[in-house]
Scaffold this motif. Structure first.
Motif, mmCIF file in Angstrom:
data_model
loop_
_atom_site.group_PDB
_atom_site.id
_atom_site.type_symbol
_atom_site.label_atom_id
_atom_site.label_comp_id
_atom_site.label_asym_id
_atom_site.label_seq_id
_atom_site.Cartn_x
_atom_site.Cartn_y
_atom_site.Cartn_z
ATOM 1 N N ALA A 204 -6.338 -6.802 7.409
ATOM 2 C CA ALA A 204 -5.353 -5.719 7.237
ATOM 3 C C ALA A 204 -4.292 -6.112 6.200
ATOM 4 C CB ALA A 204 -4.701 -5.401 8.575
ATOM 5 N N GLY A 205 -4.626 -7.080 5.346
ATOM 6 C CA GLY A 205 -3.652 -7.575 4.360
ATOM 7 C C GLY A 205 -3.515 -6.646 3.171
ATOM 8 N N ASN A 206 -3.022 -5.444 3.403
ATOM 9 C CA ASN A 206 -2.827 -4.468 2.325
ATOM 10 C C ASN A 206 -1.522 -3.718 2.581
ATOM 11 O OD1 ASN A 206 -3.427 -2.353 4.233
ATOM 12 N ND2 ASN A 206 -5.602 -2.855 3.992
ATOM 13 N N LEU A 207 -1.172 -2.790 1.693
ATOM 14 C CA LEU A 207 0.134 -2.137 1.810
ATOM 15 C C LEU A 207 0.297 -1.361 3.117
ATOM 16 C CD1 LEU A 207 0.552 -0.831 -1.857
ATOM 17 C CD2 LEU A 207 1.550 -2.875 -0.813
ATOM 18 N N LEU A 208 -0.795 -0.783 3.606
ATOM 19 C CA LEU A 208 -0.709 -0.002 4.840
ATOM 20 C C LEU A 208 -0.803 -0.875 6.093
ATOM 21 C CD1 LEU A 208 -2.978 3.052 3.919
ATOM 22 C CD2 LEU A 208 -0.475 2.997 4.043
ATOM 23 N N GLY A 209 -1.294 -2.131 5.908
ATOM 24 C CA GLY A 209 -1.468 -2.998 7.066
ATOM 25 C C GLY A 209 -2.592 -2.536 7.971
#
Ligand SMILES: NC(=O)c1ccc[n+]([C@@H]2O[C@H](COP(=O)([O-])OP(=O)(O)OC[C@H]3O[C@@H](n4cnc5c(N)ncnc54)[C@H](O)[C@@H]3O)[C@@H](O)[C@H]2O)c1
Length: 247
Positions: A204-209
């Motif tokens: 989930a390592g992205n802007l939205l999590g």
């Protein structure tokens, strides 16, 4: 519709997503067994065929067989790919060329056969490519994978430019960090451990999590195939990554 590399991961999810929309689907994969298993799980409107997309003759024969079985082809998702690694200053030539065969030349061979049939049918069609985050935001030691993917992103644009007036729409999906045969559970475990993260936080390592799934990528292919005013377009499906964002 036809999807290459449809025996696993994003390709299998794409076959299922199109079938849910009522499409007849032809699944090509290096593994005939995997392609047939996905087709069997979808039902009688699906066909699974073994086909090595790096062999242009095999691709032409498979497209002819699919057109005979279904009466034509209107959507092609050129998806098959694999991720070779190596430091660019020392990687052996054979690795780089092998990756170009699958991650660039096979897309060209699939696209040429799609155009051949779309033009013979006089119907136009939708030509879709699976690119990657690597095509715009290179990862360290991932040159052998990212370089042909970058060329494939431009291949998508070239088809849009040269064949728009044939009614052929060309577009790509640009995804990242999708659980599949290319990013296996073992790889996720070792990469998250190397970063000191839980597997959940790594995925989930992205802007939205939020973790992005193969189904999310498949939905973008369906949207592109349905959007008859969209061409020369890349849709990013990665939960948000500013370094890989196109605009
Ligand atoms: N998983 C990710 O994080 C991710 C991110 C961005 C892009 N992609 C791209 O998505 C596409 C699908 O990959 P995936 O993640 O679902 O991996 P996957 O390994 O689950 O699926 C790839 C499929 O392609 C098939 N294939 C490999 N070589 C082939 C050949 N020569 N001919 C025919 N089929 C062949 C494999 O047998 C396999 O079934 C690839 O192009 C990949 O680069 C994946």
């Amino acid at each position: 519709m036809v999807v290459t590399g449809g025996g696993s991961g994003i390709g299998a999810a794409t076959a299922r997503a199109f079938a849910r929309q009522g499409a007849e689907v032809a699944i090509l994969d290096l593994s005939a067994e995997a392609a047939e298993a996905v087709a069997a799980s979808i039902g009688p409107r699906a066909l699974g065929l073994g086909c090595d997309v790096t062999n242009p003759d095999a691709v032409a024969s498979a497209f002819d067989a699919i057109a005979c079985r279904f009466g034509g082809i209107d959507i092609v998702v050129s998806n098959a790919g694999a991720a070779w690694q190596g430091t660019i200053g020392s990687v052996d030539d054979a690795t780089l060329r092998r990756s170009f065969e699958l991650n660039f030349f096979a897309h060209q061979s699939v696209a040429q056969n799609a155009v051949r049939l779309f033009k013979a049918q006089g119907t136009g069609g939708s030509l879709l490519f699976n690119a990657s985050k690597q095509s715009v935001n290179p990862g360290k030691n991932f040159g052998p994978y990212g370089l042909p993917k970058a060329a494939t992103l431009f291949l998508m644009k070239q088809y849009a430019l040269d064949h728009g007036r044939d009614g052929i729409r060309s577009a790509a999906v640009n995804a990242d960090r999708i659980r599949s045969g290319l990013l296996t559970g073992d790889m996720i475990a070792s990469r998250s451990a190397a970063r000191g993260l839980s597997e959940k936080d790594y995925m989930a390592g992205n802007l939205l999590g939020r973790e992005v799934g193969a189904e999310d990528v498949a939905d973008a292919f369906v949207w592109l195939a349905r959007s008859n005013k969209v061409t020369a377009c890349t849709i990013t499906v990665d939960g948000g990554n500013i370094e890989a964002s196109l605009r």
